[in-house]
Design an enzyme around this catalytic site. Sequence first.
Site, PDB file in Angstrom:
ATOM      1  N   ARG A  44     -40.320 -14.880  48.233  1.00  0.00           N
ATOM      2  CA  ARG A  44     -39.918 -16.285  48.158  1.00  0.00           C
ATOM      3  C   ARG A  44     -38.673 -16.560  48.989  1.00  0.00           C
ATOM      4  NH1 ARG A  44     -43.164 -15.093  44.229  1.00  0.00           N
ATOM      5  NH2 ARG A  44     -44.306 -16.671  43.038  1.00  0.00           N
ATOM      6  N   ARG A  51     -60.130 -10.655  48.149  1.00  0.00           N
ATOM      7  CA  ARG A  51     -59.591 -11.272  46.937  1.00  0.00           C
ATOM      8  C   ARG A  51     -59.766 -12.792  47.005  1.00  0.00           C
ATOM      9  NH1 ARG A  51     -53.733  -9.019  45.761  1.00  0.00           N
ATOM     10  NH2 ARG A  51     -54.026 -10.330  43.902  1.00  0.00           N
ATOM     11  N   GLN A  54     -48.615 -17.962  41.788  1.00  0.00           N
ATOM     12  CA  GLN A  54     -49.008 -18.114  43.189  1.00  0.00           C
ATOM     13  C   GLN A  54     -49.642 -19.479  43.422  1.00  0.00           C
ATOM     14  OE1 GLN A  54     -51.493 -14.733  43.991  1.00  0.00           O
ATOM     15  NE2 GLN A  54     -49.813 -13.266  43.813  1.00  0.00           N
ATOM     16  N   ASP A  86     -48.893  -7.414  36.016  1.00  0.00           N
ATOM     17  CA  ASP A  86     -48.586  -6.304  36.916  1.00  0.00           C
ATOM     18  C   ASP A  86     -48.354  -5.003  36.165  1.00  0.00           C
ATOM     19  OD1 ASP A  86     -48.850  -7.752  39.236  1.00  0.00           O
ATOM     20  OD2 ASP A  86     -46.718  -8.200  39.436  1.00  0.00           O
ATOM     21  N   LYS A 144     -57.304  -8.504  41.013  1.00  0.00           N
ATOM     22  CA  LYS A 144     -56.046  -8.066  41.607  1.00  0.00           C
ATOM     23  C   LYS A 144     -56.372  -7.158  42.797  1.00  0.00           C
ATOM     24  CE  LYS A 144     -52.534  -9.057  40.149  1.00  0.00           C
ATOM     25  NZ  LYS A 144     -51.686 -10.218  40.489  1.00  0.00           N
ATOM     26  N   ARG A 148     -58.774  -3.955  38.045  1.00  0.00           N
ATOM     27  CA  ARG A 148     -57.920  -3.045  37.276  1.00  0.00           C
ATOM     28  C   ARG A 148     -58.504  -2.686  35.915  1.00  0.00           C
ATOM     29  NH1 ARG A 148     -52.025  -5.604  39.063  1.00  0.00           N
ATOM     30  NH2 ARG A 148     -51.967  -4.567  41.104  1.00  0.00           N
TER      31      ARG A 148
END
EC number: 2.5.1.19
Length: 428
Positions: free
Chosen positions: A26, A119, A166, A313, A340, A344
């Site tokens: 950012r 993705r 996001q 995460d 992701k 996962r």
Amino acid sequence: MKIYKLQTPVNAILENIAADKSISHRFAIFSLLTQEENKAQNYLLAQDTLNTLEIIKNLGAKIEQKDSCVKIIPPKEILSPNCILDCGNSGTAMRLMIGFLAGISGFFVLSGDKYLNNRPMRRISKPLTQIGARIYGRNEANLAPLCIEGQNLKAFNYKSEISSAQVKTAMILSAFRANNVCAFSEISLSRNHSENMLKAMKAPIRVSNDGLSLEISPLKKPLKAQNIIIPNDPSSAFYFALAAIILPKSQIILKNILLNPTRIEAYKILQKMGAKLEMTITQNDFETIGEIRVESSKLNGIEVKDNIAWLIDEAPALAIAFALAKGKSSLINAKELRVKESDRIAVMVENLKLCGVEARELDDGFEIEGGCELKSSKIKSYGDHRIAMSFAILGLLCGIEIDDSDCIKTSFPNFIEILSNLGARIDY
């Protein structure tokens, strides 16, 4: 990479955890909203965030870098580059840049590695297309490479069906170029680094008391340039907090860690499981910063179903904690894990089974039986840095070989170095 079982306790103070990845991205992208020099100390020097610096350089910014101190002088006008803007493995970089570029005059192509280019991007491209953006790509602009032809954008009132920082940030960046005041809301609070940083930069953005709704006005003047020290990443620190918990007679103190409430949910889960873990705030600036002290602990099973966006995460590493806890644990409402860097849910279950753990896939999460006898195994990371690092920590207990461990460099370039300094034997 092969990690051997660690036979000795760990007692360490870690001050060199990787800088926060979300804030580093950012800082670089938001510098383009200013007209003066921006400066960051402790910028993350990982593949993902270095790619972001290269992207803004190709858009006309001048960059000076000495070690982890980065200075960015934004261009007077964003250039239409003669090259592809390579986001590498970073979904954050790609999604934020889509929102930023949608309202900029010019023609831009965003691409990434083989994992990123598979993705989903429609969550960004669809709402932007509805307000006048021209975005082209495979599967109706769902898959990169994506071509963006900057347009004048219409004002919007967008209600996001997913909790995603996001998506939120991409829509904020597009709103700065819209023709009138815009509104954005989400179903539950996602990470709020963008709002915190933009408010510090004097952006025309208003946030509701619960943080779920935003009002964004078009930019009438450049934002205030940044001069910040980036704290260390709590998601990266989590692996070493976990190591301290699972290794007998061990203690680790993690320094200068970002303690934003939307980033420490996984640590709170460990506390609920019985971990001896303390977080102490040492500084409040545009973000909350402090230290985390962790000791060897016995963990109990738990059901996790709330605030999933705040621990997405850390979910792979939490699965390791589940495997070592007493009793059954589960994580649900986490379907986002399937899109992701890897799926996962499937990958964690597959690899845990290889290590002797009873694990089961759920549609939106996983269920793990703790206390199984671990066995040394070879696992696949599928190019996912968080899978690789999670199993590296498990390897301290049982020994493990990890296929495609180079992906760790995308977010935590000194992970192996820290692990080695703690006494781990690693063939790399």
